[in-house]
Motif scaffolding. Sequence first.
Motif, short mmCIF file in Angstrom:
data_model
loop_
_atom_site.label_atom_id
_atom_site.label_comp_id
_atom_site.label_asym_id
_atom_site.label_seq_id
_atom_site.Cartn_x
_atom_site.Cartn_y
_atom_site.Cartn_z
N GLU A 73 28.68 47.08 44.72
CA GLU A 73 29.40 46.41 45.81
C GLU A 73 29.76 47.44 46.90
OE1 GLU A 73 33.26 44.80 44.83
OE2 GLU A 73 33.21 43.44 46.55
N LYS A 101 27.70 53.13 49.11
CA LYS A 101 27.85 53.20 50.57
C LYS A 101 28.14 54.64 51.00
CE LYS A 101 29.13 48.38 51.00
NZ LYS A 101 30.22 47.40 51.09
N HIS A 160 22.26 49.74 47.83
CA HIS A 160 22.96 49.14 48.97
C HIS A 160 24.07 50.10 49.39
CE1 HIS A 160 24.81 45.91 51.37
NE2 HIS A 160 25.97 46.28 50.87
N TRP A 217 24.72 51.96 58.02
CA TRP A 217 25.52 50.80 58.38
C TRP A 217 26.63 51.26 59.32
CZ3 TRP A 217 29.49 48.15 54.60
CH2 TRP A 217 29.81 46.86 55.06
N GLN A 229 32.06 51.41 56.81
CA GLN A 229 32.18 52.23 55.60
C GLN A 229 31.32 53.51 55.67
OE1 GLN A 229 32.22 48.37 52.98
NE2 GLN A 229 33.17 49.96 51.74
N ASN A 234 21.69 48.06 57.43
CA ASN A 234 22.49 46.86 57.22
C ASN A 234 23.09 46.40 58.55
OD1 ASN A 234 23.56 45.01 55.28
ND2 ASN A 234 25.51 46.13 55.16
N GLU A 235 22.88 45.16 58.90
CA GLU A 235 23.63 44.51 59.99
C GLU A 235 23.54 45.20 61.35
OE1 GLU A 235 27.61 44.23 58.40
OE2 GLU A 235 27.02 42.81 56.87
N ASN A 267 18.69 44.31 56.03
CA ASN A 267 19.59 43.32 55.43
C ASN A 267 20.61 42.83 56.47
OD1 ASN A 267 20.67 42.03 53.00
ND2 ASN A 267 22.38 43.48 53.11
N GLN A 275 21.53 37.93 53.40
CA GLN A 275 22.78 38.11 52.64
C GLN A 275 23.24 36.82 51.97
OE1 GLN A 275 25.93 40.15 54.73
NE2 GLN A 275 24.69 41.97 55.10
N HIS A 308 25.81 34.69 52.56
CA HIS A 308 27.23 34.34 52.39
C HIS A 308 27.40 32.95 53.00
CE1 HIS A 308 28.44 38.22 50.88
NE2 HIS A 308 27.89 38.83 51.91
N GLU A 312 23.23 38.84 48.82
CA GLU A 312 24.69 38.84 48.64
C GLU A 312 25.20 37.41 48.52
OE1 GLU A 312 26.72 41.24 51.60
OE2 GLU A 312 25.08 42.67 51.71
N TRP A 362 26.97 37.93 45.14
CA TRP A 362 27.94 38.96 45.51
C TRP A 362 29.14 38.86 44.57
CZ3 TRP A 362 26.07 42.98 47.39
CH2 TRP A 362 26.87 43.98 47.95
N TRP A 404 35.02 38.90 46.54
CA TRP A 404 35.55 39.48 47.78
C TRP A 404 36.15 38.38 48.66
CZ3 TRP A 404 33.45 39.27 53.02
CH2 TRP A 404 32.41 38.34 53.16
C1 GLA Z 1 28.66 42.83 54.04
C2 GLA Z 1 28.11 44.07 53.35
C3 GLA Z 1 28.52 44.13 51.92
C4 GLA Z 1 29.97 43.80 51.73
C5 GLA Z 1 30.28 42.47 52.36
C6 GLA Z 1 31.72 42.11 52.15
O1 GLA Z 1 27.96 41.70 53.72
O2 GLA Z 1 26.71 44.16 53.40
O3 GLA Z 1 28.29 45.42 51.44
O4 GLA Z 1 30.78 44.80 52.29
O5 GLA Z 1 30.00 42.56 53.73
O6 GLA Z 1 32.12 42.32 50.84
#
Ligand code: GLA
Length: 335
Positions: free
Chosen positions: A48, A52, A85, A89, A92, A137-138, A181, A214, A216, A245, A295, A303
Amino acid sequence: MDNSRYEGSLKLHKSFSQQFLIGAAVNMKTLVTQRELLAYHFNSLTAENEMKFERLHPAEHQYTFEDADRIMNFAKVNGMQVRGHTLVWHNQTPAWVFENETGGLVDRDTLLERMKAHINTVVGRYKGQIYAWDVVNEAVSDSSEEQLRSSKWFDIVGEEFISKAFEYAHEADPEALLFYNDYNESVPEKREKIYRLVKSLKEKGVPIHGIGLQAHWNLSHPSLHDIRTAIERYASLGLKLHITEMDVSVFEFEDKRTDLISPTSEMMSLQEDRYSQLFQLFCEYSNVLTSVTFWGAADDYTWLDNFPVRGRKNWPLLFDKEQLPKGSYHKLVSR
Ligand code: GLA
């Protein structure tokens, strides 16, 4: 390991062994509290937070691998795969990465050298053991005017930070599958931006092998139609797709209620239908979609507790807060 609580029940990952890996994100706590559930029902792990940048590389000449190594060891002992993962990014990542000796912004070449050193050390350490990495990432923006989000990586290096990250990762482990991702991956406007980005990387010959969705999501959004369209659009680039995720929040995005101490039966029944439709869709594309990671593993830890609404619990996974199978699990394995 004592798996007696689950004995006799069909392993979730076995039930999809012809289609894809079934993974869960873990942390130092759940690796202990959910160990039986993880070892029985899942065959892939993602850290998780423990892989990072800020966790692995808190200062320029200091790497801290203890927690990540524990996850690797758990996976090894239990015969599971690991998805790495994440390497680059905007969140973090410690401040030192972007700073020079006087506290100002570091120059471009030094930042690229630091990126390279980080990727080389991290990917190199787990070479041959982590079969796929979320490399970037993102990076894509949610706002309509811009393609890439503003970040220290982007502002200092320019858009090339993305291709460089993939090149460094490929050098460090030529066998590892390398992923871009992102979230809101099924929202049409962002989908097209992600598609454009990855298409341009491929055209430039950048070593990228997959797109991580992801996922979510919640009970109604995004629509099945939008998810299917996203899968088809990304797959048309000739890449592998991973669901990286996944969770299905029981609350609509606008719903801010905080009064529930357990999910309503309506929520649970909608969640069962939703999971079963989503996995039916994933199975249709299992020639390109090769891994589905949740996730979290069970509703005792997610989370989404307290996020984005403080003081509110959520129940987004296939196992309940006692870590026992929910109706959604039963529906999936008896399909
Ligand atoms: C993003 C990140 C994950 C995590 C989520 C929240 O999706 O990729 O690593 O931090 O946010 O938990």
